[in-house]
Each structure stands twice: as C-alpha cells, then as structure tokens.
Design an enzyme around this catalytic site. Structure first.
Site, PDB file in Angstrom:
ATOM      1  N   LYS A  71      -4.902  -3.235  -4.982  1.00 25.04           N
ATOM      2  CA  LYS A  71      -4.467  -4.247  -4.290  1.00 25.04           C
ATOM      3  C   LYS A  71      -5.391  -5.440  -5.167  1.00 25.04           C
ATOM      4  O   LYS A  71      -4.743  -6.494  -4.375  1.00 25.04           O
ATOM      5  CB  LYS A  71      -6.105  -3.990  -2.663  1.00 25.04           C
ATOM      6  CG  LYS A  71      -4.597  -3.030  -2.390  1.00 25.04           C
ATOM      7  CD  LYS A  71      -3.867  -3.690  -0.893  1.00 25.04           C
ATOM      8  CE  LYS A  71      -3.870  -2.421   0.153  1.00 25.04           C
ATOM      9  NZ  LYS A  71      -2.608  -3.219   0.785  1.00 25.04           N
ATOM     10  N   SER A 119      -9.571  -0.824   6.642  1.00 26.78           N
ATOM     11  CA  SER A 119     -10.693  -0.037   6.254  1.00 26.78           C
ATOM     12  C   SER A 119     -10.301   0.503   4.908  1.00 26.78           C
ATOM     13  O   SER A 119     -11.354   0.967   4.218  1.00 26.78           O
ATOM     14  CB  SER A 119     -10.861   1.392   7.094  1.00 26.78           C
ATOM     15  OG  SER A 119      -9.152   1.387   7.651  1.00 26.78           O
ATOM     16  N   GLU A 149       7.218   7.468   0.823  1.00 24.84           N
ATOM     17  CA  GLU A 149       5.852   7.304   1.716  1.00 24.84           C
ATOM     18  C   GLU A 149       5.547   9.366   2.594  1.00 24.84           C
ATOM     19  O   GLU A 149       6.986   9.942   1.568  1.00 24.84           O
ATOM     20  CB  GLU A 149       6.760   7.094   2.985  1.00 24.84           C
ATOM     21  CG  GLU A 149       7.133   5.332   3.410  1.00 24.84           C
ATOM     22  CD  GLU A 149       8.301   4.439   4.670  1.00 24.84           C
ATOM     23  OE1 GLU A 149       7.716   4.136   6.150  1.00 24.84           O
ATOM     24  OE2 GLU A 149       9.273   5.738   5.073  1.00 24.84           O
ATOM     25  N   GLY A 170       5.058   9.687   8.623  1.00 23.47           N
ATOM     26  CA  GLY A 170       4.602   7.807   8.490  1.00 23.47           C
ATOM     27  C   GLY A 170       6.019   6.827   7.730  1.00 23.47           C
ATOM     28  O   GLY A 170       5.729   6.254   7.188  1.00 23.47           O
ATOM     29  N   ASP A 183       8.138   5.022   9.140  1.00 21.58           N
ATOM     30  CA  ASP A 183       8.645   3.274   9.627  1.00 21.58           C
ATOM     31  C   ASP A 183       9.921   3.231   8.253  1.00 21.58           C
ATOM     32  O   ASP A 183      10.452   2.388   8.964  1.00 21.58           O
ATOM     33  CB  ASP A 183       7.818   2.616  10.226  1.00 21.58           C
ATOM     34  CG  ASP A 183       6.447   2.125   8.451  1.00 21.58           C
ATOM     35  OD1 ASP A 183       5.488   3.496   8.200  1.00 21.58           O
ATOM     36  OD2 ASP A 183       6.750   1.896   8.282  1.00 21.58           O
ATOM     37  N   SER A 193      -1.219   3.885  -7.424  1.00 19.62           N
ATOM     38  CA  SER A 193      -1.530   2.822  -6.679  1.00 19.62           C
ATOM     39  C   SER A 193      -3.053   2.676  -6.543  1.00 19.62           C
ATOM     40  O   SER A 193      -2.968   1.605  -6.221  1.00 19.62           O
ATOM     41  CB  SER A 193      -1.137   2.668  -5.030  1.00 19.62           C
ATOM     42  OG  SER A 193      -0.599   4.066  -4.087  1.00 19.62           O
TER      43      SER A 193
END
Lengths: 319, 319
Positions: A52, A77, A202, A206, A208, A302
C-alpha cells in the site's frame, strides 16, 4: 481518467529510494509441486508490511504544495491507513486517519507512531461520509484506498519490479480487494510481457470482482465474511473496474480454509509471514485452481500484517 | 588446513545457480531503534531454510569422482542433515544421514524427501562414532557439520554476498554454534571490509565459543540447555577455533528469553520466521548488547527451521 505504463514508470521514479524494492523469491518445493517456475513478489517485506505504501506515497508526493501544507485524510482500518500515515510522515504532510474505534491496538499504535492523527468512528457510522466531512471542514485532501490513478499507478510498480527482476511471465496472479493492486499490476504486466495472462484472486465469500468481470457491470457483495480482511471491500471502483476489464484475463476464488492452509505453508516452508489477503494469489496456485505446469508464473504476496496471536491460535487448532 | 578469501570466492563460483543468493533486507524500525544502518542477510529464505546448504554443497561438489559414486554420510539432527541430503540429491551423490530416532517427523520427512537414507540412533549412542563406523563399513565419506575447510569456505559466501550487496560494514554479527558460519564469514568480511569488527553471538547457556576465545584454548560446554538448538554443539572445532582467533573480534551472549523476544519481533515486524539459533545475531543487536549507533551493521539470520506449532505455543504464552 486512465492509467498507462508511463504512469507506472513515473510512479516508480517517484518512490525510488523511499519504498523498498522487494526481492523476488523462488522455492524448489513450490516449483516441484506445481510443475511451474514460480516467482514470488513478497510485499509483506515492504515498508509498513504491505504494498500500500507504493500507491499512497505516489499520490501524496504529487499533491500541490498548498494541499500538502493543509494535509490529507484517509479512511481505513487496514494497511492503507498506515501507508498514508507513513507517507505523510516521510513527506512532511499532516495525515488524519478515520479508523474504527475498535481497531486492533497494534494498528492504532503503528498509525499514531507515524505521527498521524486518528479519528475513531463507531460501527454504525459511515466512515467515508465522516472522512469527507472532515475533509471539507479542515480543507484536507481525501486519499482514497484504491480508486484513483495515482494509487493504481503506484501499486503497479510491484509488477514492474517483478517482471524486471524475474524476466517475462506467462501468468501473473494478484490478490484483489478494491482492485488497485490488480489493475495497476495488470497495466504494468501487459506492457512488459504482452502475452502474460493476468488473474485476479478473491475470497469465495467476497467474489464481487469475479461477478463484475463476468456481468460487465460493478457488482457488490456487502460485508463478506472472510478472513481476508483486505478483500472485504464491497466492490471494485470505477477506475479499477475499467482497467480490469481491459487488462485482466480472469478471476479465481479460494475459500478461507484453503487460505489458512496456504498461509501455514508459506510460513513453514518459505519462512514468510503473510496475512490472509496477501495469501490469495499463492493459494490459487498452490491449491491447483489453474493449470500452471510448464509456465513462468508471478505471484504477488501483497502483505503480512496479521495479528500474530490470532495466527498462532489458528495454527495450534490444526494439530 | 586453512581457509582464505580465495577459497570463499571459489566456493561462491561452485554454488552459483544452485544455492539462492538471498536478498539483503533493511528495516526503518530497526534502524530507528538502534541508530545504526542495519543490513540483514536472511538465510532463513535459503534453500532448505538455512545457510548450511552453502557449505555442504561446496564440500560434496569437490569430492573425487569415486567418492561421489560411493556416497556420503553425515550425523546431524538439524539443518546439516538436510543440507547434505539436498546437496547429494542435486549432485547425484547417495547420502546417508545418522539422525536421532526421536527427531521431529517434519525433519525426518524432509531428509527422506531429498532421497537420503536415514539411520536412526538412540539417545545413549555416540552418533559420531556410529557415523564413522558406517563410513568404514560402506566406504562413505563423512561430511562433518562445521570443522572442514570446504564447509567453512562455503558458509563464508553468506558474508561475501552481504558485503557485495550492502556495501562496506563496520560491524558484522554472526550466530555461533560450531563456528563454521562465523569463521567463514569472518574470513570473507576481513578481506572485503578490513576495518569491519566481526562478532560471534552465542546462547548464554552454551558460551563455549566465548570461553574459548577468552582462554585461548578450546573449551567445552556439554549439553547446554538452550532453545537455540543449532548452538548446542559442545565446542568449536580445531579449524574454526583457529580461524576465529585470527579473524573474530569478540563474542556476545544472549539469554533464551531475549531470543524469544527477538524471534517474535522478527516475526511481527519483519514478517520473517527465524529459528532461535538464527535469531542470535539480531538479538545481540536489538537487545542493545553492543554500541551500534552511527555504524553500518550486518546481521546474519542463519535459518528458519523451527517447529511452527512450538513457536505458536510460545507466542500464545506471552499474551
């Protein structure tokens, strides 16, 4: 709004000397088990423990001087909070983070340790709304977690480094939450290794991204129950979805049980602590969810920010 | 019997492409905490999870053709066993390993997985004696765990790579059991960075190296009680002691409690699983056992082969 390889390359220049160029790791055990040549990009070894920082630093570094002075706000969070806090610290930009009041103390401490101000919110509050309100009141720039070209371009540097260091790939497996890492890596991979198939991974609960990819419009899965907390984002963003449609070849899902098994494998055999979300791509490969034999496969790990006591408990339950 | 830098360089050529060139890792947290610039050499990410493959491969590769054909034997319950088994596998040399009958199943499986034959021994048997007996009966070459110039030269390649990749060092901290890694690294460091102080780190309960260094003769500590199982060797070898007297500047000891604390720090903050013995050098630094501020410090993390369930249990006890 678009992101191309030039943006990724420019981001790479911007983060040089600040963000780690993480190594590429290989494992004879993994190669034997899959029949592939596998190249891991361990972003758990990155600063603040996850990829990140690449996007956050790239975004903050490009703010106009007056915006830098006023400061930034982010809602998260997880790893994005720490990435914005650390980037602010490194660039002398005041950072405010909107975090759940019951966030793990280790995360609160780390974020505060980087000098950021924390604004807690209750479970029933809309954190995005709260962040925008603070943004307006204080004149702070909102740094979104994934759906912004500077964030996407920054995350893409992970794949750029991987392909530069490992050589061309036939397959690239990338975890997918909001799609910032996946879309950025896909942009980089399709430029550097045009024949490379890029796959998003994924959690099954989840999925999506998979649904959106199949249906052609942004689908939502709200509050998915999965241990992959970084992939609990309800949907892709507009930018990330557009880039994913253009550059990503397919999606794969894995269960929490499979994730745990892979997490312990990486721990035990590769000596790497990887968080459940960070394990997604490796899991798809190691659980045999796709044909990899004879291929050169890139796998992005990651991040590694998992509560060690929780992980230790999970491990002991499996004996 | 001597080892010089030329031997280390030749070993490095020999192991190229077979043994990982492990990366050099840095941590802003560690730098801030110590005031130093710290460069970690994570040999836990090495093949079979420890530096031992460097020396074992270097030794096996140099055997005469007929000795290669007959095969090798090693006595070890730890990383040396797996290093000899894997090197034998890679070089097509039959390997026999004398291991305690109650060795952890994961180690027995790994060793067998590399195609080695395992000969179990009982706690009251002299394993070295047994290995020599098998050696004579079957015409196998004994591959000692540390006290041999080919082993020492191989282990020294870890420091050679570290200094080549990180640049000159003021201090180099290396775990010490039998002294193979320490003496090899000292030979390499004193050649590549002549002003570098080389420090061996031992568990307090198994401080035979420190005692020998101080008294000028090989001292023995039998069956030391420490979680650093790789440093339970009762004494240095003749060769390693001679090299250590010539090239090592000092010794430091750390307690098991300090080791555990550092092990969890490396886990939690650097996302690396390091075994207790592998943690020794990092522990001396992070527990402030020496003045490092303003210095460029190399730290060898020598291995990561720890029983994960045991480590998880230790971690949970500390909450």
């Amino acid at each position: 709004m678009d992101v191309n390889f030039g943006d990724v390359a420019a981001a790479h220049e911007r983060i040089r000397g600040v963000v780690h160029r993480t190594p590429v790791l290989t494992s004879a055990t993994v190669n034997a088990r899959t029949g592939a040549r596998v190249f891991f990009k361990p972003e758990n070894l990155q600063r603040m423990g996850a990829f990140k920082i690449r996007g956050a630093y790239n975004a903050l570094a490009q703010l106009p001087a007056d915006a830098k002075k006023r400061g930034v706000v982010a809602f998260s969070s997880g790893n994005h909070a720490q990435a914005v806090a650390l980037s602010g610290n490194l660039l002398g930009i005041p950072a405010t983070i909107v975090m759940p009041e019951d966030a793990p103390r280790v995360k609160l401490d780390a974020t505060r340790g980087y000098g950021a101000e924390i604004i807690p919110y209750k479970e029933n509050q809309d954190r995005e709304q709260l962040a925008r309100q603070i943004s307006v009141e204080r004149g702070l720039t909102v740094i979104p977690p994934f759906d912004h070209p500077h964030i996407v371009a920054g995350q893409g540097t992970a794949a750029k480094e991987l392909i530069e260091d490992a050589g061309p790939l036939d397959l690239l497996l990338v975890p997918c939450g909001g799609g910032g890492l996946l879309s950025g890596c896909a942009v980089a991979a399709k430029h550097l290794a045009p024949g490379c198939r890029v796959i998003g991974v994924e959690p099954a609960a989840g999925d999506d991204g998979l649904r959106s990819f199949r249906s052609g419009r942004i689908e939502t899965v709200s509050r998915p129950r999965t241990i992959a907390d970084g992939a609990r984002t309800p949907s892709l963003g507009r930018l990330t979805f557009a880039l994913i449609r253009r550059h990503v070849n397919d999606f794969i899902t894995v269960t929490d049980e499979e994730l745990l098994e892979t997490m312990f494998f990486l721990w035990e055999r590769m000596k790497l602590l990887v968080e459940p979300t960070g394990t997604l791509a490796a899991c798809a490969l190691l659980q045999g969810k796709l044909e990899a034999a004879g291929r050169r496969v890139g796998v992005v790990l990651s991040g590694g920010n998992v509560d060690l006591a929780w992980a230790a408990e999970q491990r002991l339950r499996r004996r």
